[in-house]
Design an enzyme around this catalytic site. Structure first.
Site, PDB file in Angstrom:
ATOM      1  N   ASN A 214     -23.632 -11.788 -49.521  1.00 18.52           N
ATOM      2  CA  ASN A 214     -22.442 -11.910 -48.662  1.00 18.52           C
ATOM      3  C   ASN A 214     -22.365 -13.317 -48.084  1.00 18.52           C
ATOM      4  OD1 ASN A 214     -23.868 -11.960 -46.023  1.00 18.52           O
ATOM      5  ND2 ASN A 214     -24.507  -9.930 -46.698  1.00 18.52           N
ATOM      6  N   GLY A 276     -30.858  -8.093 -34.222  1.00 18.98           N
ATOM      7  CA  GLY A 276     -30.453  -7.911 -35.626  1.00 18.98           C
ATOM      8  C   GLY A 276     -29.218  -8.756 -35.879  1.00 18.98           C
ATOM      9  N   ASP A 309     -31.336   1.338 -42.585  1.00 16.15           N
ATOM     10  CA  ASP A 309     -30.803   0.552 -41.471  1.00 16.15           C
ATOM     11  C   ASP A 309     -31.985   0.013 -40.661  1.00 16.15           C
ATOM     12  OD1 ASP A 309     -29.623  -0.250 -38.917  1.00 16.15           O
ATOM     13  OD2 ASP A 309     -27.806   0.636 -39.740  1.00 16.15           O
ATOM     14  N   PHE A 326     -25.296  -6.956 -33.908  1.00 10.21           N
ATOM     15  CA  PHE A 326     -24.021  -7.638 -34.114  1.00 10.21           C
ATOM     16  C   PHE A 326     -23.066  -6.715 -34.858  1.00 10.21           C
ATOM     17  CE2 PHE A 326     -24.290 -12.094 -32.856  1.00 10.21           C
ATOM     18  CZ  PHE A 326     -25.618 -12.130 -32.449  1.00 10.21           C
ATOM     19  N   LYS A 340     -20.236   1.737 -32.515  1.00  7.05           N
ATOM     20  CA  LYS A 340     -21.433   1.319 -33.260  1.00  7.05           C
ATOM     21  C   LYS A 340     -22.619   1.148 -32.327  1.00  7.05           C
ATOM     22  CE  LYS A 340     -20.642  -1.085 -36.836  1.00  7.05           C
ATOM     23  NZ  LYS A 340     -20.177  -2.129 -37.738  1.00  7.05           N
ATOM     24  N   LYS A 344     -25.968   3.466 -32.890  1.00 12.12           N
ATOM     25  CA  LYS A 344     -27.235   2.881 -33.338  1.00 12.12           C
ATOM     26  C   LYS A 344     -28.223   2.707 -32.202  1.00 12.12           C
ATOM     27  CE  LYS A 344     -25.655   0.288 -37.332  1.00 12.12           C
ATOM     28  NZ  LYS A 344     -26.226  -0.659 -38.292  1.00 12.12           N
TER      29      LYS A 344
HETATM   30  O1  C5P Z   1     -23.272  -0.986 -39.237  1.00  6.57           O
HETATM   31  P1  C5P Z   1     -23.242  -2.468 -39.306  1.00  6.57           P
HETATM   32  O2  C5P Z   1     -23.803  -3.000 -40.602  1.00  6.57           O
HETATM   33  O3  C5P Z   1     -21.934  -3.095 -38.962  1.00  6.57           O
HETATM   34  O4  C5P Z   1     -24.246  -2.889 -38.111  1.00  6.57           O
HETATM   35  C1  C5P Z   1     -24.500  -4.190 -37.883  1.00  6.57           C
HETATM   36  C2  C5P Z   1     -25.792  -4.359 -37.141  1.00  6.57           C
HETATM   37  O5  C5P Z   1     -26.828  -3.572 -37.707  1.00  6.57           O
HETATM   38  C3  C5P Z   1     -26.271  -5.780 -37.236  1.00  6.57           C
HETATM   39  O6  C5P Z   1     -26.959  -6.085 -36.049  1.00  6.57           O
HETATM   40  C4  C5P Z   1     -27.193  -5.749 -38.445  1.00  6.57           C
HETATM   41  O7  C5P Z   1     -28.155  -6.788 -38.410  1.00  6.57           O
HETATM   42  C5  C5P Z   1     -27.812  -4.380 -38.350  1.00  6.57           C
HETATM   43  N1  C5P Z   1     -28.114  -3.753 -39.648  1.00  6.57           N
HETATM   44  C6  C5P Z   1     -29.428  -3.568 -40.030  1.00  6.57           C
HETATM   45  N2  C5P Z   1     -29.700  -2.943 -41.236  1.00  6.57           N
HETATM   46  C7  C5P Z   1     -28.725  -2.521 -42.036  1.00  6.57           C
HETATM   47  C8  C5P Z   1     -27.387  -2.711 -41.660  1.00  6.57           C
HETATM   48  C9  C5P Z   1     -27.115  -3.337 -40.449  1.00  6.57           C
HETATM   49  O8  C5P Z   1     -30.342  -3.963 -39.300  1.00  6.57           O
HETATM   50  N3  C5P Z   1     -29.024  -1.934 -43.178  1.00  6.57           N
END
Ligand code: C5P
Length: 405
Positions: A214, A276, A309, A326, A340, A344
């Site tokens: 990405n 994160g 995650d 984030f 979110k 989380k």
């Molecule tokens: O759900 P989303 O991907 O938008 O969430 C974003 C947050 O979760 C960010 O802080 C990202 O670093 C973390 N994240 C993670 N592992 C993943 C997906 C997202 O730590 N597989």
């Protein structure tokens, strides 16, 4: 703050009229404690809220309140004072003062000094939420930002007038940290804290030469790691592929995939703060090819599997650290980010709107910070400054939690 190296910066603190003027006393005290030389200039209305003598006592210098004061002008005249200042910090900055600065007025000492000085100006707005939201104030804010003025806050929350909303002055400690960050004399307020930051995007292999990736550059996570290390934290940065240099004093671990990032995070048992900031791929290729795939038919299908995650894993730990995440959203920013955050189990979420030339792979960003019972809008700024403000907010939430225990 007392651990800061002396900065010797010459800072002019402007105080305009508003109930938050009393908090500027703490700001001046913090700056003086950090070794800055501080001169205070008050507007006429500010003197109705706090006596100049109070600021004289904490700054150690007489306070100036009027432009045409023959006695004061015979000492350091206003042009000399404007030249003396290396930084101008105005806290609180009232709606009226912002309007006068935006219009380039010079109808009192403080506005005149701002016109006569080349020093960077930082404003900490404070006013009723309706006044802040008014298009006139927002237009003045835009003019000032375009001119290079830096805005600190305002925060949202309950106000002295009994209303709730954006317009409350940022806490004086947070203003002091932001100001000191510009003096090259970092506060060591994160000393003794263990921080883990994930940054950049992950690469999920399709075959030995191709991958899914990405647009994340890693800049935000690297800036957070750099800023936290500067402030004394013990920082481990777990980075996806990035050409960015390792910030001073930071331990860096390079990873490629989400699985590697997760393993690196899991290997660290104790941490006080987890951030994160990585754009972790949501999916990986189920069965990456061992050899380079050859072109075959007109279409091709890849089977993808959901990635773990990483942040959720940290938030679910029995002994969990403070967790900052984030969220990049293209629509309904507040609603999606708050959902979110709760889902989380984040303590603080930093949300940004993607598009509008902000967010991914750009030096600047604008963030909306949301936490339980609080919100802070960080207007467009470079990621280093934003990193400082995210860490200030973290410190503020920790201190508030501690105080309410
Ligand atoms: O759900 P989303 O991907 O938008 O969430 C974003 C947050 O979760 C960010 O802080 C990202 O670093 C973390 N994240 C993670 N592992 C993943 C997906 C997202 O730590 N597989």
């Amino acid at each position: 703050m007392s651990e800061s190296a002396p900065s010797n910066q010459r800072i002019l603190v402007g105080v305009s009229g508003g109930i938050a003027a009393y908090k500027a006393v703490t700001l001046v005290r913090r700056l003086v404690e950090a070794g800055c030389e501080v001169r205070v200039v008050m507007t006429e209305s500010a003197t109705r809220f706090v006596a100049p003598l109070t600021f004289q006592a904490v700054s150690g210098h007489p306070v100036r309140t009027t432009l045409l004061d023959a006695e004061a002008e015979s000492g350091m005249d206003h042009i000399a004072l404007a030249r003396w200042a290396e930084q101008i910090v105005i806290a609180p900055a009232s709606a009226d003062l912002m309007a006068r600065l935006a219009a380039g007025m010079a109808d009192d000492l403080l506005s005149t000094l701002c016109l006569a000085s080349t020093a960077p100006v930082q404003l900490a707005p404070a006013m009723n939420q309706q006044m802040w939201a008014h298009p006139a104030t927002q237009a003045n804010r835009d003019v000032l930002l375009k001119r290079g003025v830096c805005l600190l806050g305002p925060d949202a929350g309950s106000q002295a007038c009994g209303e709730t909303g954006a317009g409350r002055m940022m806490e004086p400690e947070a203003i002091a940290s932001a100001v000191l960050a510009d003096t090259g004399a970092p506060s060591r307020d994160l000393a003794g804290q263990r921080l883990v930051v994930t940054a950049g995007g992950t690469r999920e292999p399709i075959d030995p030469v191709r991958f899914i990736a990405n647009r994340s550059s890693g800049r935000m996570g690297f800036a957070l790691a750099a800023e936290a290390a500067r402030r004394g934290a013990d920082v481990t940065l777990i980075a996806g592929p990035s050409a960015l240099p390792t910030p001073a004093g930071v331990t860096r671990m390079d990873v490629q995939t989400a699985a590697e990032m997760q393993a690196a995070v899991e290997a660290i048992e104790t941490m006080d703060l987890f951030i994160g900031a990585a754009a972790v791929a949501d999916y990986r290729v189920a069965d990456p090819a061992g050899q380079k795939l050859k072109k075959q038919g007109e279409t091709m299908t890849l089977e993808l599997l959901r990635n773990p995650d990483i942040l959720q894993g940290v938030a679910d730990r029995a002994e969990r650290p403070f967790v900052i995440g984030f969220a990049a959203e293209t629509e309904r920013l507040v609603e999606h980010a708050e959902t979110k955050r709760r889902a989380k189990g984040m303590d603080l979420i930093c949300a940004n709107r993607v598009g509008e030339n902000l967010g991914f792979d750009t030096p600047d960003n604008a963030l909306l910070l949301l936490w339980e019972g609080g919100r802070r809008d960080l207007p467009k700024a470079d990621k280093t400054r934003l990193a400082g403000e995210v860490l200030d907010t973290y410190q503020q939430i920790r201190q508030e939690k501690h105080a309410s225990r």
